[in-house]
Design a protein around this motif. Structure first.
Motif, short mmCIF file in Angstrom:
data_model
loop_
_atom_site.label_atom_id
_atom_site.label_comp_id
_atom_site.label_asym_id
_atom_site.label_seq_id
_atom_site.Cartn_x
_atom_site.Cartn_y
_atom_site.Cartn_z
N LEU A 56 5.94 -12.66 4.31
CA LEU A 56 5.73 -12.33 5.72
C LEU A 56 5.34 -13.56 6.54
CD1 LEU A 56 5.50 -10.09 7.88
CD2 LEU A 56 3.10 -9.88 7.25
N THR A 57 4.43 -14.38 6.03
CA THR A 57 3.93 -15.50 6.83
C THR A 57 4.82 -16.74 6.76
OG1 THR A 57 2.49 -16.17 5.01
CG2 THR A 57 1.54 -14.77 6.72
N GLU A 58 5.25 -17.12 5.56
CA GLU A 58 6.03 -18.35 5.44
C GLU A 58 7.49 -18.14 5.79
OE1 GLU A 58 5.51 -20.05 1.60
OE2 GLU A 58 3.36 -20.34 1.85
N ASN A 59 8.08 -17.06 5.30
CA ASN A 59 9.51 -16.83 5.55
C ASN A 59 9.75 -15.96 6.77
OD1 ASN A 59 9.95 -18.32 3.25
ND2 ASN A 59 10.18 -16.53 1.94
N ARG A 60 8.68 -15.48 7.38
CA ARG A 60 8.75 -14.68 8.60
C ARG A 60 9.68 -13.47 8.46
NH1 ARG A 60 6.67 -19.11 9.84
NH2 ARG A 60 5.95 -20.04 11.69
N ASN A 61 9.58 -12.80 7.32
CA ASN A 61 10.36 -11.61 7.06
C ASN A 61 9.51 -10.41 7.48
OD1 ASN A 61 11.95 -9.57 6.10
ND2 ASN A 61 12.19 -10.41 4.05
N ILE A 62 9.77 -9.90 8.69
CA ILE A 62 8.92 -8.83 9.23
C ILE A 62 9.13 -7.51 8.50
CG2 ILE A 62 8.71 -9.89 11.49
CD1 ILE A 62 10.83 -7.90 12.48
N ALA A 63 10.14 -7.41 7.69
CA ALA A 63 10.34 -6.20 6.90
C ALA A 63 9.21 -6.01 5.89
CB ALA A 63 11.69 -6.24 6.20
N PHE A 64 8.49 -7.08 5.57
CA PHE A 64 7.42 -7.00 4.59
C PHE A 64 6.08 -6.62 5.21
CE2 PHE A 64 10.30 -8.64 1.58
CZ PHE A 64 9.73 -8.47 0.33
N GLU A 65 6.05 -6.32 6.48
CA GLU A 65 4.80 -5.97 7.14
C GLU A 65 4.23 -4.66 6.58
OE1 GLU A 65 3.27 -5.72 11.72
OE2 GLU A 65 5.17 -6.67 11.27
N ASP A 66 5.06 -3.62 6.49
CA ASP A 66 4.61 -2.34 5.94
C ASP A 66 4.36 -2.44 4.43
OD1 ASP A 66 4.74 -1.14 8.43
OD2 ASP A 66 6.81 -0.47 8.16
N ILE A 67 5.15 -3.24 3.77
CA ILE A 67 4.98 -3.42 2.32
C ILE A 67 3.64 -4.10 2.05
CG2 ILE A 67 5.92 -4.58 0.29
CD1 ILE A 67 8.70 -4.33 1.72
N LEU A 68 3.31 -5.11 2.84
CA LEU A 68 2.04 -5.80 2.69
C LEU A 68 0.88 -4.84 2.96
CD1 LEU A 68 0.37 -8.36 2.26
CD2 LEU A 68 0.69 -8.89 4.69
N ALA A 69 1.03 -3.99 3.97
CA ALA A 69 -0.03 -3.02 4.28
C ALA A 69 -0.24 -2.05 3.10
CB ALA A 69 0.32 -2.25 5.55
N ALA A 70 0.86 -1.62 2.49
CA ALA A 70 0.74 -0.71 1.34
C ALA A 70 0.10 -1.41 0.15
CB ALA A 70 2.12 -0.16 0.97
N TYR A 71 0.48 -2.65 -0.10
CA TYR A 71 -0.12 -3.41 -1.20
C TYR A 71 -1.62 -3.63 -0.96
CZ TYR A 71 4.43 -4.59 -3.29
OH TYR A 71 5.65 -4.55 -3.89
N GLN A 72 -1.99 -3.94 0.27
CA GLN A 72 -3.40 -4.16 0.58
C GLN A 72 -4.20 -2.87 0.43
OE1 GLN A 72 -3.07 -5.98 4.45
NE2 GLN A 72 -3.29 -8.04 3.60
N ALA A 73 -3.60 -1.75 0.84
CA ALA A 73 -4.27 -0.46 0.67
C ALA A 73 -4.45 -0.15 -0.82
CB ALA A 73 -3.48 0.65 1.36
N ALA A 74 -3.44 -0.48 -1.62
CA ALA A 74 -3.54 -0.27 -3.07
C ALA A 74 -4.65 -1.14 -3.65
CB ALA A 74 -2.21 -0.57 -3.74
N ALA A 75 -4.74 -2.38 -3.19
CA ALA A 75 -5.79 -3.28 -3.68
C ALA A 75 -7.17 -2.77 -3.28
CB ALA A 75 -5.56 -4.69 -3.14
N ASP A 76 -7.30 -2.26 -2.06
CA ASP A 76 -8.59 -1.73 -1.61
C ASP A 76 -8.98 -0.49 -2.42
OD1 ASP A 76 -8.74 -3.72 0.28
OD2 ASP A 76 -7.98 -2.46 1.92
N ARG A 77 -8.02 0.38 -2.68
CA ARG A 77 -8.32 1.58 -3.47
C ARG A 77 -8.64 1.22 -4.92
NH1 ARG A 77 -6.54 6.53 -0.81
NH2 ARG A 77 -5.60 5.93 1.17
N LEU A 78 -7.99 0.20 -5.43
CA LEU A 78 -8.27 -0.24 -6.79
C LEU A 78 -9.65 -0.86 -6.89
CD1 LEU A 78 -6.96 -0.37 -9.58
CD2 LEU A 78 -6.15 -2.63 -9.01
N ALA A 79 -10.07 -1.54 -5.84
CA ALA A 79 -11.41 -2.15 -5.84
C ALA A 79 -12.49 -1.07 -5.83
CB ALA A 79 -11.56 -3.06 -4.64
N ALA A 80 -12.18 0.11 -5.31
CA ALA A 80 -13.16 1.19 -5.26
C ALA A 80 -13.30 1.92 -6.59
CB ALA A 80 -12.76 2.18 -4.17
N VAL A 81 -12.37 1.70 -7.52
CA VAL A 81 -12.44 2.36 -8.83
C VAL A 81 -13.52 1.69 -9.67
CG1 VAL A 81 -11.17 2.84 -10.95
CG2 VAL A 81 -10.01 3.03 -8.75
#
Length: 160
Positions: free
Chosen positions: A97-122
């Motif tokens: 998203l940041t280096e290659n400016r592929n805006i299609a990865f915006e929602d994908i990054l949000a889902a990955y970050q949500a998964a990481a946050d939920r995993l941190a709560a386990v």
């Protein structure tokens, strides 16, 4: 003893020319290998799909192992490994998203970050209460996987 200096210099000159010739072939070969490596890199969406599928399989395997004898000792280590995989996915999507400016990865990054946050709560030391959190992590990864599969499907040309 008399040495023929002209013969030695001629042999030396011939040897130097041979070294230059073979050295040039070696350098050209290296340049070709570098170009081939650059062209043979896998596209980021395909790499992300594969890694996401691997992380989902690891979560499924961990969920099936919960409650079995001996799993309480390996559970924290497996959870850390899944956390590492999810962290790698976050970095992969963020870089795209940041280096290659592929805006299609915006929602994908949000889902990955949500998964990481939920995993941190386990809680890694409470394997009995972990399945709900792991199911939430799996749901977020499946959401990202769905977006990635749409992205890779659109990139392929469908035969008419």
């Amino acid at each position: 003893m008399l040495y023929n200096l002209s013969a030695i210099t001629q042999e030396t000159f011939s040897l130097v020319i041979e070294y230059i010739f073979y050295g040039g072939i070696f350098v050209i070969g290296l340049v070709i290998l570098i170009c081939m490596r650059r062209r043979s890199r896998r596209p980021v969406p395909r790499l992300a799909v594969d890694r996401t599928e691997e992380a989902i399989k690891k979560i499924d395997k961990l969920l099936s192992a919960v409650g079995k004898r001996g799993s309480e000792y390996t559970f924290p280590a497996r959870l850390l490994q899944i956390g590492s995989d999810v962290g790698d996915l976050v970095l992969l999507a963020d870089r795209e998203l940041t280096e290659n400016r592929n805006i299609a990865f915006e929602d994908i990054l949000a889902a990955y970050q949500a998964a990481a946050d939920r995993l941190a709560a386990v809680n890694a030391w409470d394997a009995e209460a972990a399945p709900e959190g792991l199911q939430a992590v799996k749901a977020e990864l499946e959401k990202a996987l769905g977006i990635l599969k749409k992205l890779t499907k659109e990139g392929k040309k469908q035969p008419a």
